[in-house]
Design an enzyme around this catalytic site. Structure first.
Site, PDB file in Angstrom:
ATOM      1  N   ASP A  15      -3.642   5.778  10.757  1.00  0.00           N
ATOM      2  CA  ASP A  15      -4.015   6.437  10.062  1.00  0.00           C
ATOM      3  C   ASP A  15      -5.350   6.377  10.434  1.00  0.00           C
ATOM      4  OD1 ASP A  15      -5.156   9.163   8.687  1.00  0.00           O
ATOM      5  OD2 ASP A  15      -6.447   7.525   7.601  1.00  0.00           O
ATOM      6  N   ASP A  17      -9.195   8.752  10.074  1.00  0.00           N
ATOM      7  CA  ASP A  17     -10.084   9.043   8.655  1.00  0.00           C
ATOM      8  C   ASP A  17      -9.901   8.322   7.809  1.00  0.00           C
ATOM      9  OD1 ASP A  17     -11.885  10.619  10.412  1.00  0.00           O
ATOM     10  OD2 ASP A  17     -11.430  12.535   9.875  1.00  0.00           O
TER      11      ASP A  17
END
Length: 250
Positions: A15, A17
């Protein structure tokens, strides 16, 4: 370690953020260097809910050359080895009538929410999803953090999603809260697991996934808990790096 010594049977998907960067911030030089180093051990991919331009803002304009896979918008825009694999279209999938009903409902709902501050770009139309932000995506970092603190207490986004789930029940839509100021809306099955259809074609024996929003309702939950992946929950980029160090360099 030469290219021939890379473990080509293992891929790590990250991922963006909260996992590789602080929310909507640029990757640190240290993390960028670490990802390059990690590519000498395993294949590396990033899977973000954001569109490609935002991923490039955070990970660099050359990100599609720097890692093996880039999956923007959960993999609805997919790159491998710098080459575009596919682009999905939400308007073609949903149809204009449902799309407009949904957008109009969201705008009407947000018009009634009172917040300390509101800015602009409340609905961002992406290739494969809609991104809905009650404060507006054009807020400053300070305003973003202020909204996030308020949202933690008052569950503004969670309540909004609950209303939408009821209003558009049976319409084949999924909702995912991620980041600090918004949530994503996409057709059922178009969550981050979508990227696995491309990864699976390359016959990896092990697929690791690293993410921070791994609880139900979070935008990493589905891929994190999918039986095809080994899921790792992290709380910050430093923890991601530490965990990879233990897994692949010790």
């Amino acid at each position: 370690m030469s290219a021939s010594e890379v473990d080509a049977s293992t891929v790590c998907l990250f991922d963006v953020d909260g996992t590789l960067t602080a929310a909507r911030q640029r990757v640190t030089p240290n993390m960028a260097e670490f990802l390059e180093e990690l590519r000498t051990r395993v294949r590396v991919g990033v899977v973000g809910g954001s569109d490609l331009s935002k991923i490039k803002e955070q990970l660099g304009n050359d990100v599609i050359q720097k890692v093996d896979y880039v999956f923007a918008e959960n993999g609805l825009v997919a790159y491998k080895n710098g080459q575009l694999l596919c682009v999905q279209s939400i308007q073609a999938h949903m149809g204009e009538e449902l799309l407009q009903d949904f957008i109009n409902f969201c705008l009407n709902y947000m018009a009634k929410i009172k917040l300390p501050k509101k800015r602009g770009t409340f609905i961002e139309f992406r290739n494969g999803m809609l991104n809905i932000s009650p404060i507006g995506r054009s807020c400053t970092l300070e305003e973003r953090n202020e909204f996030y603190e308020l949202d933690q207490k008052e569950k503004i986004r969670d309540k909004f999603v609950s209303v939408l789930k009821e209003e558009f029940k049976g319409k084949g839509l999924s909702f995912s809260v991620g980041g600090q100021i918004s949530f994503d809306v996409f057709p059922d099955g178009w969550d981050k697991r979508f990227c696995l259809r491309f990864v699976e074609k390359d016959n990896y024996s092990t697929i690791h996934f690293f993410g921070d929003k791994t609880k139900p309702g979070g935008n990493d939950y589905e891929i994190y808990s999918d039986p095809r992946t080994i899921g790792h929950e992290v709380s910050c980029p430093e923890e991601t790096q530490q965990l990879c160090q233990q897994l692949f360099f010790s």
